[in-house]
Design a protein around this motif. Structure first.
Motif, short mmCIF file in Angstrom:
data_model
loop_
_atom_site.label_atom_id
_atom_site.label_comp_id
_atom_site.label_asym_id
_atom_site.label_seq_id
_atom_site.Cartn_x
_atom_site.Cartn_y
_atom_site.Cartn_z
N THR A 13 0.83 -1.20 0.00
CA THR A 13 0.00 0.00 0.00
C THR A 13 0.87 1.25 0.00
OG1 THR A 13 -1.77 -1.15 1.18
CG2 THR A 13 -1.80 1.26 1.25
N MET A 14 1.93 1.25 0.79
CA MET A 14 2.85 2.38 0.81
C MET A 14 3.45 2.60 -0.58
SD MET A 14 4.58 1.34 4.44
CE MET A 14 6.01 2.44 4.37
N GLY B 78 12.09 7.46 -7.23
CA GLY B 78 12.82 8.65 -7.62
C GLY B 78 12.35 9.90 -6.90
N LEU B 79 11.72 9.73 -5.72
CA LEU B 79 11.20 10.85 -4.96
C LEU B 79 11.92 10.98 -3.63
CD1 LEU B 79 7.37 10.15 -5.46
CD2 LEU B 79 8.79 11.75 -6.76
N THR B 80 11.84 12.16 -3.04
CA THR B 80 12.38 12.36 -1.70
C THR B 80 11.23 12.74 -0.76
OG1 THR B 80 12.84 14.69 -2.18
CG2 THR B 80 14.63 13.11 -2.53
N LEU B 81 11.38 12.41 0.50
CA LEU B 81 10.36 12.80 1.46
C LEU B 81 10.40 14.30 1.70
CD1 LEU B 81 10.32 10.15 4.35
CD2 LEU B 81 8.91 10.28 2.29
N GLN B 82 9.22 14.92 1.76
CA GLN B 82 9.12 16.33 2.08
C GLN B 82 9.01 16.54 3.59
OE1 GLN B 82 6.18 19.64 0.48
NE2 GLN B 82 5.12 18.45 2.07
N HIS B 83 8.25 15.66 4.27
CA HIS B 83 7.93 15.94 5.66
C HIS B 83 7.64 14.67 6.45
CE1 HIS B 83 3.87 15.66 3.84
NE2 HIS B 83 3.46 15.30 5.06
N VAL B 84 7.50 14.86 7.75
CA VAL B 84 7.00 13.82 8.64
C VAL B 84 5.90 14.44 9.49
CG1 VAL B 84 8.81 14.30 10.34
CG2 VAL B 84 7.58 12.12 10.42
N LYS B 85 4.81 13.68 9.64
CA LYS B 85 3.68 14.14 10.45
C LYS B 85 3.19 12.96 11.29
CE LYS B 85 -1.13 15.62 10.29
NZ LYS B 85 -2.27 16.03 9.43
N VAL C 256 9.63 5.97 9.35
CA VAL C 256 10.08 7.00 8.41
C VAL C 256 11.10 6.43 7.44
CG1 VAL C 256 11.28 9.21 8.18
CG2 VAL C 256 9.56 8.91 9.97
N GLY C 257 12.01 5.61 7.96
CA GLY C 257 13.03 5.00 7.12
C GLY C 257 12.43 4.12 6.04
N ALA C 258 11.40 3.37 6.40
CA ALA C 258 10.75 2.49 5.43
C ALA C 258 10.15 3.29 4.28
CB ALA C 258 9.68 1.66 6.13
N LEU C 259 9.43 4.35 4.61
CA LEU C 259 8.80 5.14 3.55
C LEU C 259 9.83 5.90 2.74
CD1 LEU C 259 5.99 5.84 2.39
CD2 LEU C 259 6.15 7.99 3.64
N ARG C 260 10.90 6.33 3.38
CA ARG C 260 11.95 7.05 2.65
C ARG C 260 12.55 6.17 1.56
NH1 ARG C 260 16.45 10.32 5.93
NH2 ARG C 260 16.87 8.27 6.82
N GLU C 261 12.76 4.90 1.85
CA GLU C 261 13.32 4.00 0.84
C GLU C 261 12.32 3.72 -0.27
OE1 GLU C 261 16.61 3.09 0.66
OE2 GLU C 261 16.51 4.68 2.16
N ILE C 262 11.04 3.60 0.08
CA ILE C 262 10.02 3.41 -0.95
C ILE C 262 9.93 4.64 -1.85
CG2 ILE C 262 7.52 3.22 -1.29
CD1 ILE C 262 7.48 1.31 1.11
N ALA C 263 10.04 5.82 -1.25
CA ALA C 263 10.06 7.04 -2.06
C ALA C 263 11.26 7.06 -2.99
CB ALA C 263 10.08 8.27 -1.14
N HIS C 264 12.41 6.66 -2.48
CA HIS C 264 13.62 6.61 -3.32
C HIS C 264 13.43 5.65 -4.49
CE1 HIS C 264 16.55 8.16 0.02
NE2 HIS C 264 15.78 9.10 -0.47
N ALA C 265 12.70 4.56 -4.26
CA ALA C 265 12.46 3.59 -5.33
C ALA C 265 11.65 4.22 -6.46
CB ALA C 265 11.71 2.37 -4.77
#
Length: 257
Positions: free
Chosen positions: A47-48, A105-112, A94-103
């Motif tokens: 889902t992520m 080609g995106l970077t994380l903007q924020h954490v909430k 946060v680390g998990a989503l950051r790697e999925i974003a990298h997959a």
């Protein structure tokens, strides 16, 4: 106010199950920032992955939405644990989503932080301080979405960590400026919500549950995707703001403290 961020919690299903009465596919094109559930209160790796892919398709900025380890309670129950364990759980998510974003080609903007965790960090000095210290060490560029005036907000400013203050379109405020926490929200009138948001953008004012007027300071408007009728709320709020000449766009890091 010439522009404002519009954020919503996205990807809050789990496997074949979905939360709320709307699909992410409908809400995503209407927002500028997506808070993607990271698996503890909702969400799962697949889902992520698909949620981040959808955000990239629509040019929506991606943020991590970590919560308490509480799938059964959807992260809205307070979990008694140490500050260190809590922060370790956040880093993991946060680390998990950051790697999925990298997959993608995106970077994380924020954490909430999500739900009860958001409220806990807003008020607990030890947990908030430990969280800010770790976040600033690991990702000093990652914007933190907070409630204005809370302990977490103040500690982030002291650390010179970039913050985005939120206005909650689909929640009530009390006289202290805090939102009235609820585990279940009923259907809201989209026109009234939009009127409330427009007034906040123009006048920095909101009416509390006890009919008092308070000032609000914010950079982003939050509409929760699990609020009944969320899709219409998001659509009407966006239309109302744009008709008033207020653009919807993700925060500019160059303008953040």
């Amino acid at each position: 106010m010439l522009s404002v961020d519009l954020n919503s919690d996205i990807g809050e299903g789990f496997g074949a199950w979905h939360i709320g009465d709307n699909t992410d596919e409908q809400i995503m094109p209407l927002i500028s920032s997506a808070n993607v559930a990271t698996g503890f209160h909702a969400g799962d790796p697949s889902t992520m992955y698909t949620t981040v892919e959808l955000a990239g398709k629509h040019g929506v900025s991606v943020g991590a939405h970590p919560g308490y380890r509480d799938l059964l309670g959807f992260g809205r129950r307070h979990i008694h644990t140490s500050a260190h364990e809590l922060v370790h759980d956040i880093i993991y998510q946060v680390g998990a989503l950051r790697e999925i974003a990298h997959a993608h080609g995106l970077t994380l903007q924020h954490v909430k932080p999500h739900g009860a965790l958001y409220m806990h960090l807003a008020n607990d000095q030890d947990a908030a301080g430990l969280f800010i210290n770790h976040l600033h060490q690991l990702a000093p560029e990652l914007m933190l979405y907070v409630m204005h005036g809370t302990r977490l907000h103040k500690l982030a400013l002291e650390k010179c960590h970039p913050v985005i203050c939120e206005f909650y379109a689909d929640r009530d405020y009390d006289q202290s400026g805090s939102i009235v926490f609820t585990r279940k929200t009923g259907a809201l009138d989209p026109e009234q919500v939009a009127k409330k948001v427009l007034r906040a953008c123009r006048e920095n004012q909101v009416t509390t549950v006890d009919h008092q007027e308070i000032s609000v300071q914010f950079d982003s408007i939050c509409i929760h995707s699990d609020t009944p009728g969320a899709l219409k709320l998001v659509r009407v709020v966006r239309q109302t703001l744009e008709q008033a000449g207020i653009a919807i766009q993700a925060p500019n890091p160059m303008n953040i403290q």
